[in-house]
Design an enzyme around this catalytic site. Structure first.
Site, PDB file in Angstrom:
ATOM      1  N   GLY A  12       0.856  -1.141   0.140  1.00 43.20           N
ATOM      2  CA  GLY A  12       0.301   0.163   0.052  1.00 43.20           C
ATOM      3  C   GLY A  12       0.815   1.210  -0.126  1.00 43.20           C
ATOM      4  O   GLY A  12       2.175   1.182  -0.091  1.00 43.20           O
ATOM      5  N   VAL A  14       1.433   3.473   2.302  1.00 43.45           N
ATOM      6  CA  VAL A  14       1.885   3.642   3.600  1.00 43.45           C
ATOM      7  C   VAL A  14       2.995   2.408   3.817  1.00 43.45           C
ATOM      8  O   VAL A  14       4.220   2.828   4.165  1.00 43.45           O
ATOM      9  CB  VAL A  14       0.748   3.524   4.802  1.00 43.45           C
ATOM     10  CG1 VAL A  14       1.951   3.659   6.177  1.00 43.45           C
ATOM     11  CG2 VAL A  14      -0.137   4.961   4.766  1.00 43.45           C
ATOM     12  N   CYS A 128      -2.766  10.475  10.982  1.00 39.12           N
ATOM     13  CA  CYS A 128      -1.945  11.400  10.373  1.00 39.12           C
ATOM     14  C   CYS A 128      -2.427  12.828  10.974  1.00 39.12           C
ATOM     15  O   CYS A 128      -1.437  13.526  11.297  1.00 39.12           O
ATOM     16  CB  CYS A 128      -1.806  11.416   9.093  1.00 39.12           C
ATOM     17  SG  CYS A 128      -3.402  10.971   8.151  1.00 39.12           S
ATOM     18  N   GLY A 159      -3.811  10.320   1.819  1.00 42.65           N
ATOM     19  CA  GLY A 159      -4.426   9.586   2.986  1.00 42.65           C
ATOM     20  C   GLY A 159      -5.691   8.670   2.913  1.00 42.65           C
ATOM     21  O   GLY A 159      -5.724   7.977   3.573  1.00 42.65           O
ATOM     22  N   ARG A 230     -11.287  17.058   2.601  1.00 44.59           N
ATOM     23  CA  ARG A 230     -10.220  16.284   1.274  1.00 44.59           C
ATOM     24  C   ARG A 230     -10.262  17.404   0.412  1.00 44.59           C
ATOM     25  O   ARG A 230     -11.108  17.945  -0.198  1.00 44.59           O
ATOM     26  CB  ARG A 230     -10.814  15.007   1.127  1.00 44.59           C
ATOM     27  CG  ARG A 230     -10.013  14.261   0.274  1.00 44.59           C
ATOM     28  CD  ARG A 230      -8.602  13.599   0.897  1.00 44.59           C
ATOM     29  NE  ARG A 230      -9.396  12.501   1.620  1.00 44.59           N
ATOM     30  CZ  ARG A 230      -8.569  12.059   2.826  1.00 44.59           C
ATOM     31  NH1 ARG A 230      -7.484  12.399   2.848  1.00 44.59           N
ATOM     32  NH2 ARG A 230      -8.986  11.244   3.570  1.00 44.59           N
ATOM     33  N   HIS A 237      -0.689  16.930   4.710  1.00 44.71           N
ATOM     34  CA  HIS A 237      -1.962  17.500   5.159  1.00 44.71           C
ATOM     35  C   HIS A 237      -1.749  18.826   5.503  1.00 44.71           C
ATOM     36  O   HIS A 237      -0.428  19.030   6.090  1.00 44.71           O
ATOM     37  CB  HIS A 237      -2.617  16.743   6.276  1.00 44.71           C
ATOM     38  CG  HIS A 237      -3.029  15.183   5.827  1.00 44.71           C
ATOM     39  ND1 HIS A 237      -3.308  14.963   4.395  1.00 44.71           N
ATOM     40  CD2 HIS A 237      -3.284  14.413   6.615  1.00 44.71           C
ATOM     41  CE1 HIS A 237      -3.909  13.420   4.564  1.00 44.71           C
ATOM     42  NE2 HIS A 237      -3.835  13.051   5.659  1.00 44.71           N
TER      43      HIS A 237
HETATM   44  C1  2RA Z   1      -7.104  10.047   5.981  1.00 41.95           C
HETATM   45  N1  2RA Z   1      -6.167  10.381   8.378  1.00 41.95           N
HETATM   46  O1  2RA Z   1      -6.193  11.089   5.738  1.00 41.95           O
HETATM   47  C2  2RA Z   1      -6.903   9.412   7.232  1.00 41.95           C
HETATM   48  C3  2RA Z   1      -6.368   8.118   7.248  1.00 41.95           C
HETATM   49  N2  2RA Z   1      -5.003   8.204   6.560  1.00 41.95           N
HETATM   50  O2  2RA Z   1      -7.849   9.655   5.098  1.00 41.95           O
END
Ligand code: 2RA
Length: 333
Positions: A12, A14, A128, A159, A230, A237
């Site tokens: 994946g 990560v 995260c 993410g 998002r 982020h």
């Molecule tokens: C995301 N923090 O960004 C969550 C899981 N990685 O979707």
């Protein structure tokens, strides 16, 4: 003290970052046990110049690795982490499965690695979006005591995982996404929707920031409210953090404290257009902090902008740093 290390979810986003970080930081791996879904068993993984075949979960457990770093979703962690722990393996899990379990530690090494003991066999890596915020606030909390946080996030599609990255790239190429990750278009759009909605109108992602922050700082009195969003970005982020302290602060002192906060890079010189951005955080382990300014609407309150690579300090690097801390503390066989 070289050792066998399992990486569960090795193929994946990560998991791949995990292998990169283990190699970069020269973690003492004698044998890598890459574990992935049944359909990937037999697939070859390159690590430190060697080729490794993806193995099954059972084979990895049978090999009794010293450490197993998981990034394979909550249900696999719930099921398989105890099986590794039963053979003495220390599990560091990136999923949310164990984070709020009162018997499990939720660790950001710069903040609370000292709480780890030899009996901790399953350790939870925080979300995260939580990690970068608490790293930025850690020393300020020690000095001025955080009372309340209002945070809005701007989270990278990485993410979510490969599916979301593919959706964004397809949309940017003007194609209909073949296997969309989101209920709406993400290109040139933002989605105020990360993970699932709960009865209280918040998403699980928002409640993770609320609950995990209290647990990591060991202070149930801290009030947190979050809006997680998002955005069509890859590098990391970003978070707009408004934090109220118990004690009054001086902005220069805040700057000084951030300069010496472990894991933080102060990036703040707006007269020269210098501030944290995902394109600059991408591939780094540091949490970039900038746009420092007092919240003029109420006392003892600070605004800051926090950016970090969610695949690195937000996941893989934090997990490897936990393993490094346990190695140093003599907690790994
Ligand atoms: C995301 N923090 O960004 C969550 C899981 N990685 O979707």
């Amino acid at each position: 003290s070289f050792m066998k290390v399992a990486v569960v979810g090795a193929t994946g986003l990560v998991g791949t970052e995990m292998l990169k970080v283990l190699a970069e930081r020269n973690f003492p791996v004698t044998e890598l046990l890459p574990v992935a879904s049944a359909r990937s068993v037999g697939q070859e993984i390159e690590f430190q110049g060697q080729k490794y075949k993806v193995v099954s979960m059972d084979d990895a457990i049978a090999a009794r690795p010293a450490v197993a770093i998981f990034s394979a979703g909550g249900s696999i962690s719930k099921e398989e982490a105890p099986r590794f722990a039963a053979v003495g393996t220390v599990v560091i899990d990136n999923s949310s499965a164990w984070r709020m379990d009162p018997t499990k530690k939720l660790v950001v090494p710069e903040i609370n690695a000292r709480e780890l003991t030899a009996t901790d066999k399953i350790i939870a890596n925080p979300n995260c979006s939580t990690i970068q915020m608490v790293v930025a606030l850690n020393e300020l909390h020690r000095k001025f005591k955080v009372q309340r946080i209002v945070v809005s996030t701007y989270q990278s599609v990485t993410g979510t995982g490969k599916k979301a990255v593919d959706q964004l790239l397809e949309e940017r190429a003007g194609q209909e996404p073949t296997n969309p990750a989101y209920p709406h278009r993400i290109d040139l759009n933002v989605l105020p929707h990360i993970d699932v909605f709960e009865d209280n109108g918040y998403t699980k992602e928002e409640m993770k920031m609320v609950n995990e922050t209290k647990k990591i700082f060991g202070d149930d009195q801290i009030r947190v409210t979050a809006t997680t969003v998002r955005i069509p970005v890859m590098g990391g982020h970003s978070e707009a953090v408004n934090v109220e302290f118990a004690e009054e602060f001086d902005l220069d002192e805040v700057r000084e404290i951030l300069r010496r906060t472990e894991g933080v890079e102060l990036v703040d010189d707006v007269k020269n257009n210098v501030y944290p951005m995902p394109k600059d955080a991408h591939g780094k382990d540091a949490v970039l902090v900038g746009r420092l300014r007092r919240d003029e609407t109420q006392p003892r309150t600070l605004n800051m902008w926090v950016v970090a690579d969610n695949l690195r300090k937000g996941a893989a690097t934090n997990a490897v740093q936990i393993a490094e801390a346990m190695l140093k503390m003599g907690l790994l066989e």
